[in-house]
Design a protein around this motif. Structure first.
Motif, PDB file in Angstrom:
ATOM      1  N   ALA A 227       0.827  -1.211   0.000  1.00 12.60           N
ATOM      2  CA  ALA A 227       0.000   0.000   0.000  1.00 12.60           C
ATOM      3  C   ALA A 227       0.859   1.257   0.000  1.00 12.60           C
ATOM      4  N   TYR A 228       1.999   1.218   0.681  1.00 17.68           N
ATOM      5  CA  TYR A 228       2.863   2.401   0.722  1.00 17.68           C
ATOM      6  C   TYR A 228       3.458   2.703  -0.650  1.00 17.68           C
ATOM      7  N   GLN A 229       3.716   1.671  -1.432  1.00 17.86           N
ATOM      8  CA  GLN A 229       4.279   1.907  -2.758  1.00 17.86           C
ATOM      9  C   GLN A 229       3.268   2.660  -3.632  1.00 17.86           C
ATOM     10  N   TRP A 230       2.002   2.370  -3.438  1.00 19.24           N
ATOM     11  CA  TRP A 230       0.962   3.105  -4.164  1.00 19.24           C
ATOM     12  C   TRP A 230       0.807   4.519  -3.609  1.00 19.24           C
ATOM     13  N   LEU A 231       0.796   4.655  -2.274  1.00 14.28           N
ATOM     14  CA  LEU A 231       0.638   5.982  -1.682  1.00 14.28           C
ATOM     15  C   LEU A 231       1.784   6.913  -2.059  1.00 14.28           C
ATOM     16  N   ASP A 232       2.981   6.358  -2.199  1.00 16.69           N
ATOM     17  CA  ASP A 232       4.125   7.190  -2.574  1.00 16.69           C
ATOM     18  C   ASP A 232       3.967   7.791  -3.968  1.00 16.69           C
ATOM     19  N   ARG A 233       3.018   7.273  -4.729  1.00 19.58           N
ATOM     20  CA  ARG A 233       2.754   7.799  -6.066  1.00 19.58           C
ATOM     21  C   ARG A 233       1.443   8.578  -6.139  1.00 19.58           C
ATOM     22  N   ALA A 234       0.748   8.682  -5.015  1.00 16.27           N
ATOM     23  CA  ALA A 234      -0.485   9.463  -4.948  1.00 16.27           C
ATOM     24  C   ALA A 234      -0.144  10.950  -4.796  1.00 16.27           C
ATOM     25  N   PRO A 235      -1.036  11.849  -5.182  1.00 16.97           N
ATOM     26  CA  PRO A 235      -0.738  13.289  -5.149  1.00 16.97           C
ATOM     27  C   PRO A 235      -0.269  13.789  -3.786  1.00 16.97           C
ATOM     28  N   ARG A 236      -0.817  13.269  -2.706  1.00 21.38           N
ATOM     29  CA  ARG A 236      -0.433  13.751  -1.377  1.00 21.38           C
ATOM     30  C   ARG A 236       0.458  12.749  -0.627  1.00 21.38           C
ATOM     31  N   GLY A 237       0.951  11.766  -1.325  1.00 17.84           N
ATOM     32  CA  GLY A 237       1.878  10.833  -0.711  1.00 17.84           C
ATOM     33  C   GLY A 237       1.253  10.074   0.447  1.00 17.84           C
ATOM     34  N   ARG A 238       2.056   9.769   1.425  1.00 20.02           N
ATOM     35  CA  ARG A 238       1.554   9.007   2.575  1.00 20.02           C
ATOM     36  C   ARG A 238       0.639   9.852   3.457  1.00 20.02           C
ATOM     37  N   ASN A 239       0.838  11.140   3.458  1.00 17.43           N
ATOM     38  CA  ASN A 239      -0.106  12.067   4.083  1.00 17.43           C
ATOM     39  C   ASN A 239      -0.558  11.584   5.453  1.00 17.43           C
ATOM     40  N   GLU A 240       0.380  11.298   6.335  1.00 15.11           N
ATOM     41  CA  GLU A 240       0.021  10.743   7.632  1.00 15.11           C
ATOM     42  C   GLU A 240       0.758  11.466   8.758  1.00 15.11           C
ATOM     43  N   THR A 241       0.077  11.614   9.857  1.00 14.42           N
ATOM     44  CA  THR A 241       0.696  12.169  11.061  1.00 14.42           C
ATOM     45  C   THR A 241       0.756  11.115  12.154  1.00 14.42           C
ATOM     46  N   GLY A 242       0.265   9.953  11.868  1.00 16.88           N
ATOM     47  CA  GLY A 242       0.233   8.836  12.801  1.00 16.88           C
ATOM     48  C   GLY A 242      -0.486   7.680  12.134  1.00 16.88           C
ATOM     49  N   PRO A 243      -0.620   6.560  12.829  1.00 16.26           N
ATOM     50  CA  PRO A 243      -1.295   5.404  12.227  1.00 16.26           C
ATOM     51  C   PRO A 243      -2.742   5.732  11.858  1.00 16.26           C
ATOM     52  N   TRP A 244      -3.093   5.464  10.646  1.00 16.81           N
ATOM     53  CA  TRP A 244      -4.439   5.723  10.147  1.00 16.81           C
ATOM     54  C   TRP A 244      -5.136   4.434   9.692  1.00 16.81           C
ATOM     55  N   TRP A 245      -4.326   3.389   9.470  1.00 21.15           N
ATOM     56  CA  TRP A 245      -4.871   2.163   8.908  1.00 21.15           C
ATOM     57  C   TRP A 245      -5.476   1.267   9.987  1.00 21.15           C
ATOM     58  N   ARG A 246      -6.351   0.386   9.528  1.00 23.44           N
ATOM     59  CA  ARG A 246      -6.979  -0.614  10.390  1.00 23.44           C
ATOM     60  C   ARG A 246      -6.942  -1.956   9.665  1.00 23.44           C
ATOM     61  N   ARG A 247      -7.349  -2.993  10.356  1.00 23.60           N
ATOM     62  CA  ARG A 247      -7.560  -4.256   9.657  1.00 23.60           C
ATOM     63  C   ARG A 247      -8.659  -4.032   8.623  1.00 23.60           C
ATOM     64  N   HIS A 248      -8.572  -4.753   7.512  1.00 24.44           N
ATOM     65  CA  HIS A 248      -9.454  -4.400   6.385  1.00 24.44           C
ATOM     66  C   HIS A 248     -10.928  -4.613   6.680  1.00 24.44           C
ATOM     67  N   ASP A 249     -11.271  -5.358   7.730  1.00 22.83           N
ATOM     68  CA  ASP A 249     -12.680  -5.554   8.058  1.00 22.83           C
ATOM     69  C   ASP A 249     -13.157  -4.596   9.155  1.00 22.83           C
ATOM     70  N   GLU A 250     -12.324  -3.592   9.481  1.00 19.23           N
ATOM     71  CA  GLU A 250     -12.671  -2.685  10.567  1.00 19.23           C
ATOM     72  C   GLU A 250     -12.974  -1.259  10.098  1.00 19.23           C
ATOM     73  N   TYR A 251     -12.824  -0.966   8.829  1.00 19.24           N
ATOM     74  CA  TYR A 251     -12.991   0.409   8.373  1.00 19.24           C
ATOM     75  C   TYR A 251     -14.412   0.920   8.515  1.00 19.24           C
ATOM     76  N   ASP A 252     -15.377   0.037   8.513  1.00 19.59           N
ATOM     77  CA  ASP A 252     -16.770   0.470   8.637  1.00 19.59           C
ATOM     78  C   ASP A 252     -17.261   0.470  10.076  1.00 19.59           C
ATOM     79  N   ASN A 253     -16.337   0.304  11.022  1.00 19.15           N
ATOM     80  CA  ASN A 253     -16.731   0.225  12.429  1.00 19.15           C
ATOM     81  C   ASN A 253     -16.696   1.559  13.142  1.00 19.15           C
ATOM     82  N   GLY A 254     -16.551   2.674  12.408  1.00 17.85           N
ATOM     83  CA  GLY A 254     -16.569   3.994  13.025  1.00 17.85           C
ATOM     84  C   GLY A 254     -15.195   4.444  13.485  1.00 17.85           C
TER      85      GLY A 254
END
Length: 254
Positions: A227-254
């Motif tokens: 995922a980081y290899q893709w983000l490094d090519r996105a317009p805003r890069g990794r664009n993070e100030t801390g951990p933002w990711w979750r397990r892939h089945d947790e994104y809809d949990n609020g």
């Protein structure tokens, strides 16, 4: 209006061609690094490591699955965790799909963790993964490859990770917020969580002997974090100030 620099298509193309030259140089340097990795001396493994797998008890040689090369992802899932590390889970989401391609190129990719096999199997089902995952519980494999540590090592400050002693954020006092945050998502406290670390190791099987050829840890794992290899090519890069990711089945949990 955007605050980012704008320009004409011609200006963009000129800047892009300049960047392309730098990218090509980086690719050549990366090729050279790969060559140097392959030139590292091989270290014969004489320890009789044992693992628990879906097929039963296995040796390190068995993990090769009949192939001559083995890549091990040191997945952070300690015996006291209730779930795998979110960061390792995000990395595993990336490599799960190409395990079959490596297997057809004489390379087995397997994860190894200290949690009991039943925990790994249940979490693997939850995540929908297919890659092989072995438990090293009760053995020295994780400790010998510097991805697991004892409470005594923590107390004494004698943890050596990523080829240095006590230099990693997971060893810092007070505990960094991301470490405490991820520990909670794994059902543990920060010290328990940080007794396991991420990394990858490579092995080769030749004439009946297993050799260790390479290991990398910490930011060295960035290159296999898809995922980081893709983000490094996105317009805003990794664009993070801390951990933002979750397990892939947790994104809809609020």
């Amino acid at each position: 209006m955007t605050t980012h620099m704008t320009g004409t298509r011609e200006e963009w193309l000129a800047a892009r061609l300049e960047l392309l030259a730098v990218e090509k140089e980086l690719t050549r340097r990366s090729d050279e690094l790969a060559r140097r990795r392959q030139e590292l001396p091989w270290v014969r493994i004489d320890n009789e490591y044992r693992f628990e797998t879906d097929e039963g008890s296995a040796s390190l040689a068995d993990l090769f699955g009949g192939r001559s090369q083995l890549l091990v992802y040191h997945f952070m899932f300690g015996p006291d965790y209730t779930a795998g590390c979110p960061s390792c889970s995000m990395i595993a989401d990336g490599f799960d799909g190409f395990v079959v391609h490596l297997a057809n190129h004489d390379v087995t990719l397997s994860a190894v963790s200290r949690a009991p096999l039943a925990k790994l199997q249940a979490y693997k089902r939850r995540m929908g993964w297919n890659f092989p995952w072995a438990s090293s519980i009760g053995g020295e494999f994780n400790f010998d490859f510097n991805v697991s540590f004892t409470e005594e090592q923590q107390r004494e400050g004698s943890i050596e990770y990523n080829y240095e002693r006590g230099g990693h954020a997971m060893d810092a006092t007070p505990v960094p917020s991301p470490v405490a945050q991820f520990a909670a998502t794994c059902g543990t406290d920060a010290p328990t969580y940080s007794r396991d670390r991420p990394g990858m190791s490579a092995f080769v099987l030749e004439e009946g002997f297993v050799y260790h050829t390479y290991s990398t840890y910490a930011r060295g794992v960035d290159a296999i974090w898809g995922a980081y290899q893709w983000l490094d090519r996105a317009p805003r890069g990794r664009n993070e100030t801390g951990p933002w990711w979750r397990r892939h089945d947790e994104y809809d949990n609020g």
